[in-house]
Design an enzyme around this catalytic site. Structure first.
Site, PDB file in Angstrom:
ATOM      1  N   GLN A  98      -6.494 -52.622  28.904  1.00 42.50           N
ATOM      2  CA  GLN A  98      -7.338 -51.372  28.826  1.00 42.50           C
ATOM      3  C   GLN A  98      -8.721 -51.842  28.993  1.00 42.50           C
ATOM      4  O   GLN A  98      -9.134 -53.002  28.366  1.00 42.50           O
ATOM      5  CB  GLN A  98      -6.943 -50.824  27.520  1.00 42.50           C
ATOM      6  CG  GLN A  98      -7.878 -49.538  27.330  1.00 42.50           C
ATOM      7  CD  GLN A  98      -7.973 -49.131  25.844  1.00 42.50           C
ATOM      8  OE1 GLN A  98      -8.751 -49.534  25.112  1.00 42.50           O
ATOM      9  NE2 GLN A  98      -7.225 -48.100  25.576  1.00 42.50           N
ATOM     10  N   TYR A 179     -16.023 -43.259  23.720  1.00 44.04           N
ATOM     11  CA  TYR A 179     -16.456 -44.346  24.647  1.00 44.04           C
ATOM     12  C   TYR A 179     -17.137 -43.834  25.881  1.00 44.04           C
ATOM     13  O   TYR A 179     -17.042 -42.505  25.930  1.00 44.04           O
ATOM     14  CB  TYR A 179     -15.653 -45.576  24.777  1.00 44.04           C
ATOM     15  CG  TYR A 179     -15.088 -45.936  23.688  1.00 44.04           C
ATOM     16  CD1 TYR A 179     -16.139 -46.359  22.530  1.00 44.04           C
ATOM     17  CD2 TYR A 179     -13.702 -46.199  23.240  1.00 44.04           C
ATOM     18  CE1 TYR A 179     -15.590 -46.978  21.333  1.00 44.04           C
ATOM     19  CE2 TYR A 179     -13.138 -46.792  21.893  1.00 44.04           C
ATOM     20  CZ  TYR A 179     -14.317 -47.048  21.083  1.00 44.04           C
ATOM     21  OH  TYR A 179     -14.022 -47.753  19.746  1.00 44.04           O
ATOM     22  N   GLY A 309       1.507 -47.421  17.631  1.00 46.41           N
ATOM     23  CA  GLY A 309       0.389 -48.473  17.116  1.00 46.41           C
ATOM     24  C   GLY A 309       0.799 -49.231  16.045  1.00 46.41           C
ATOM     25  O   GLY A 309       1.453 -50.360  16.358  1.00 46.41           O
TER      26      GLY A 309
END
Length: 354
Positions: A98, A179, A309
């Site tokens: 990523q 972001y 996750g």
């Protein structure tokens, strides 16, 4: 057969199952953004996932947003990363890197020469980031010029190339969590009046240019994108997120990407119902899933693969635990970002007598 354990084609790869390990910041790199030896062990332990998406990796030094996070810009960083896909592939797994440019969600103490973080506009976000000296308030970021935007796009291109050189199977563009890509998408952080701001067509331009560069460099079947509409993390606000994300996903049609990764956190609008029909590739759903909800999503066709996750963080052999109905380890939040092996590579597998 349980739908979770059926094969699925994602880009150029046939995955052995439909369980994907989510990208999770773990802060086990050194101050130069070089992953430590522990990182290869960590990912190798979790190679039974159909696909691993790595923690966020800054494509260029000015994209760093937190202490002890990794990069993929220098020769030393690339060399250290090579151990990770080697460990994953040795156990039959697949891993994408990523790419995460934090943009305004950073601090001068994390950047060379005390530079100010980059952003579409000079809008200071509320909040703090993790630095070597503890939590520090965000600052007013530097608004990127047109020339600087082109440089950032090129940085993503080169980062994608270096990720493949390091042995990764593909790359994911992190366009969520407040972001830099999401800062361009969102009206609260993007107050530009040029071709990168204003209309939704202009606000999606940066993301599309970055994707085009990554696809051109490594091939569309090795590129995915993550979005998280209305997550509102890192003080991100958009006046009309439904319009923004519908338009963005419509524009992805021509890219032939490996996948679209959508994680929802509290949104009341059903983005999955709206976005899945618009995307022609594999659709990945994450956030808050358990075995039952994941099975339902796959069996119903709502998702092609499901993303976990914390469950993968604490259970390196999560697919086997789901397959056998074994009890799950509980994640220790106190060690999520702590340096060292504790809470990182010491979660026991079933074979170790958990």
């Amino acid at each position: 057969m349980n739908a979770l354990f059926s094969e699925v084609q994602v880009g150029r790869y046939t995955l052995s199952n439909r369980m994907v390990m989510a990208p999770m910041t773990r802060s086990r790199s050194d101050d130069a953004g070089v992953p430590t030896d522990l990182v290869a062990t960590y990912y190798g332990q979790r190679a039974s996932a159909g696909l691993i998406i790595s923690e966020g990796v800054f494509p260029v030094a000015l994209g760093k947003g937190y202490t002890r996070t990794p990069g993929i810009e220098t020769t030393e960083q690339v060399a250290a990363w090579k151990r990770v896909p080697e460990a994953v592939h040795a156990r039959g797994g697949r891993i994408f890197m990523q790419l995460m440019h934090c943009g305004r969600v950073s601090h001068p103490s994390l950047l060379a020469d005390g530079a100010h973080p980059q952003a579409p506009s000079a809008v200071k976000p509320a909040g703090q980031t993790y630095t070597a000296d503890g939590l520090q308030d965000f600052v007013i970021p530097h608004a990127l010029t047109i020339v600087e935007i082109a440089s950032v796009v090129e940085g993503y291109r080169q980062a994608a190339r270096r990720a493949i050189e390091a042995g990764f199977d593909g790359v994911e563009l992190h366009a969520a969590s407040g972001y830099l890509p999401e800062q361009f998408l969102s009206t609260g952080s993007n107050q530009r009046d040029d071709e990168y701001g204003g209309s939704v067509e202009n606000r999606v331009r940066f993301v599309l240019e970055v994707l085009a560069a990554m696809v051109d460099e490594v091939g569309s079947d090795r590129v995915g994108i993550k979005i998280s509409p209305e997550m509102n993390f890192n003080d991100i606000v958009d006046a009309n997120p439904q319009e923004t994300y519908t338009h963005l996903v419509e524009q992805l049609r021509g890219f032939n990407l490996a996948y679209l990764h959508v994680a929802l956190f509290g949104a009341t609008f059903d983005y999955h119902a709206a976005l899945r029909p618009l995307f022609e590739g594999r659709y990945l759903i994450g956030s808050g899933l358990d075995k039952v909800s994941a099975e339902t999503l796959i069996a119903s066709g709502q998702a092609d693969a499901v993303v976990f996750g914390g469950a993968f963080l604490a259970n390196p052999d999560l697919p086997e635990r789901f397959r056998t109905g074994a009890e799950l380890n509980t994640p220790d939040k106190n060690t999520f970002y702590a340096p060292g092996a504790e809470g990182y590579i010491d979660y026991p597998s079933l074979a170790q007598g958990a």
